[in-house]
Write a protein that holds these residues in place. Structure first.
Motif, PDB file in Angstrom:
ATOM      1  N   TYR A  26       5.093  -4.132  12.527  1.00  0.00           N
ATOM      2  CA  TYR A  26       5.522  -4.449  11.167  1.00  0.00           C
ATOM      3  C   TYR A  26       6.595  -5.534  11.113  1.00  0.00           C
ATOM      4  O   TYR A  26       6.445  -6.525  10.390  1.00  0.00           O
ATOM      5  CB  TYR A  26       6.031  -3.177  10.476  1.00  0.00           C
ATOM      6  N   GLU A  27       7.681  -5.381  11.882  1.00  0.00           N
ATOM      7  CA  GLU A  27       8.805  -6.321  11.795  1.00  0.00           C
ATOM      8  C   GLU A  27       8.439  -7.723  12.269  1.00  0.00           C
ATOM      9  O   GLU A  27       8.732  -8.713  11.590  1.00  0.00           O
ATOM     10  CB  GLU A  27      10.016  -5.773  12.560  1.00  0.00           C
ATOM     11  N   PRO A  28       7.805  -7.888  13.453  1.00  0.00           N
ATOM     12  CA  PRO A  28       7.408  -9.243  13.872  1.00  0.00           C
ATOM     13  C   PRO A  28       6.444  -9.903  12.898  1.00  0.00           C
ATOM     14  O   PRO A  28       6.529 -11.123  12.660  1.00  0.00           O
ATOM     15  CB  PRO A  28       6.750  -9.008  15.239  1.00  0.00           C
ATOM     16  N   MET A  29       5.533  -9.119  12.334  1.00  0.00           N
ATOM     17  CA  MET A  29       4.584  -9.680  11.369  1.00  0.00           C
ATOM     18  C   MET A  29       5.303 -10.062  10.074  1.00  0.00           C
ATOM     19  O   MET A  29       5.032 -11.126   9.484  1.00  0.00           O
ATOM     20  CB  MET A  29       3.476  -8.674  11.090  1.00  0.00           C
ATOM     21  N   CYS A  35       1.014  -9.344   7.331  1.00  0.00           N
ATOM     22  CA  CYS A  35       0.922  -7.891   7.428  1.00  0.00           C
ATOM     23  C   CYS A  35      -0.503  -7.487   7.769  1.00  0.00           C
ATOM     24  O   CYS A  35      -1.457  -8.227   7.489  1.00  0.00           O
ATOM     25  CB  CYS A  35       1.364  -7.207   6.123  1.00  0.00           C
ATOM     26  N   TRP A  36      -0.629  -6.337   8.398  1.00  0.00           N
ATOM     27  CA  TRP A  36      -1.937  -5.783   8.701  1.00  0.00           C
ATOM     28  C   TRP A  36      -2.479  -5.036   7.490  1.00  0.00           C
ATOM     29  O   TRP A  36      -1.747  -4.284   6.834  1.00  0.00           O
ATOM     30  CB  TRP A  36      -1.841  -4.822   9.889  1.00  0.00           C
ATOM     31  N   VAL A  37      -3.756  -5.238   7.199  1.00  0.00           N
ATOM     32  CA  VAL A  37      -4.391  -4.569   6.063  1.00  0.00           C
ATOM     33  C   VAL A  37      -5.648  -3.862   6.570  1.00  0.00           C
ATOM     34  O   VAL A  37      -6.504  -4.483   7.213  1.00  0.00           O
ATOM     35  CB  VAL A  37      -4.770  -5.572   4.955  1.00  0.00           C
ATOM     36  N   LEU A  38      -5.747  -2.579   6.270  1.00  0.00           N
ATOM     37  CA  LEU A  38      -6.922  -1.802   6.652  1.00  0.00           C
ATOM     38  C   LEU A  38      -8.049  -2.064   5.660  1.00  0.00           C
ATOM     39  O   LEU A  38      -7.868  -1.906   4.451  1.00  0.00           O
ATOM     40  CB  LEU A  38      -6.577  -0.310   6.660  1.00  0.00           C
ATOM     41  N   LYS A  39      -9.207  -2.481   6.168  1.00  0.00           N
ATOM     42  CA  LYS A  39     -10.356  -2.795   5.325  1.00  0.00           C
ATOM     43  C   LYS A  39     -11.371  -1.658   5.270  1.00  0.00           C
ATOM     44  O   LYS A  39     -11.873  -1.310   4.202  1.00  0.00           O
ATOM     45  CB  LYS A  39     -11.036  -4.072   5.816  1.00  0.00           C
ATOM     46  N   ARG A  40     -11.693  -1.088   6.427  1.00  0.00           N
ATOM     47  CA  ARG A  40     -12.685  -0.016   6.494  1.00  0.00           C
ATOM     48  C   ARG A  40     -12.295   0.979   7.572  1.00  0.00           C
ATOM     49  O   ARG A  40     -11.595   0.636   8.521  1.00  0.00           O
ATOM     50  CB  ARG A  40     -14.088  -0.577   6.777  1.00  0.00           C
ATOM     51  N   LEU A  41     -12.782   2.202   7.395  1.00  0.00           N
ATOM     52  CA  LEU A  41     -12.517   3.237   8.391  1.00  0.00           C
ATOM     53  C   LEU A  41     -13.626   4.270   8.348  1.00  0.00           C
ATOM     54  O   LEU A  41     -14.118   4.623   7.263  1.00  0.00           O
ATOM     55  CB  LEU A  41     -11.158   3.895   8.135  1.00  0.00           C
TER      56      LEU A  41
END
Length: 229
Positions: A26-29, A35-41
């Motif tokens: 989270y912090e480095p991004m 930021c990371w975003v979840l698309k599918r699971l």
């Protein structure tokens, strides 16, 4: 029985811990306005862990594509028996322009550092359009995004979508049925105060869910639950 939101919590915590170890947490991004975003699971529940049972959560990354990256998960018990297996698809979002950034340049590991096989066959599918689902329409309910629903980026946390799916079930049905597998599609973001409606369709063996909001021209979220027979 374990709830889908608990499964997502275990998966996300493992993903966050591994991203931190790789230096892309989270912090480095955030420092790069990313930021990371979840698309599918997707997840398959072989056996539900019981309250108080010791479990191990393992996450396995796949070699990244140009615009997204896959990450798998396995939850095992103390005997090494697989209880739950899952897979997910993520993308990197520019928090200033809100554009999707390329994933591949962010990783510089040899191919043998990535897992070559998937824990869920045909996982992370694109769920069908609502009008194309031929099934009996179930009940719907309305909700509003609250402060306690938010994640670090001030968006509705992915875990809360999973709770909304279960809240869209009839109590008597849910009390007598167990989940075999689940598929989630995260299509848009929600902020505090946004209102939404969750609607459901049932085929008998499966239930489909869709979250819509008056502030969004497209659906916010789609889900499919497969029930044990």
């Amino acid at each position: 029985r374990i709830k889908p939101s608990a499964i997502l919590t275990y998966f996300q915590n493992a993903a966050v811990a591994h991203a931190d170890l790789l230096g892309i947490g989270y912090e480095p991004m955030k420092a790069k306005n990313l930021c990371w975003v979840l698309k599918r699971l997707s997840a398959v529940i072989e056996k539900s862990p019981v309250l108080g049972e010791k479990i191990t959560v393992t996450t396995l990354p796949h070699k990244p594509g140009i615009a997204d990256v896959m990450r798998d998960y396995i939850i095992t018990n103390a005997n090494g028996e697989c209880l739950i297996r899952g897979t997910s698809r993520w993308c990197v979002l520019d928090t200033v322009s809100m554009a999707v950034r390329r994933c591949a340049p962010m990783f510089s590991y040899a191919d043998d550092q990535y897992t070559p096989e998937f824990t869920v066959e045909n996982g992370n599918p694109q769920l069908p359009e609502w009008d194309g689902i031929e099934a009996q329409t179930g009940c719907s309910f309305d909700g509003r995004v609250l402060l306690t629903d938010l994640d670090y980026n001030a968006h509705m946390n992915n875990v809360r979508y999973a709770d909304a799916v279960i809240n869209g079930c009839d109590f008597d049905f849910y009390a007598t049925h167990t989940i075999r597998a689940l598929d989630f599609n995260f299509l848009a973001q929600m902020r505090v105060g946004d209102t939404y409606t969750v609607r459901r369709k049932d085929t008998g063996a499966e239930s489909y869910f869709e979250m819509v909001s008056p502030k969004s021209p497209r659906p916010i979220f789609r889900a499919r639950l497969e029930w044990n027979r």
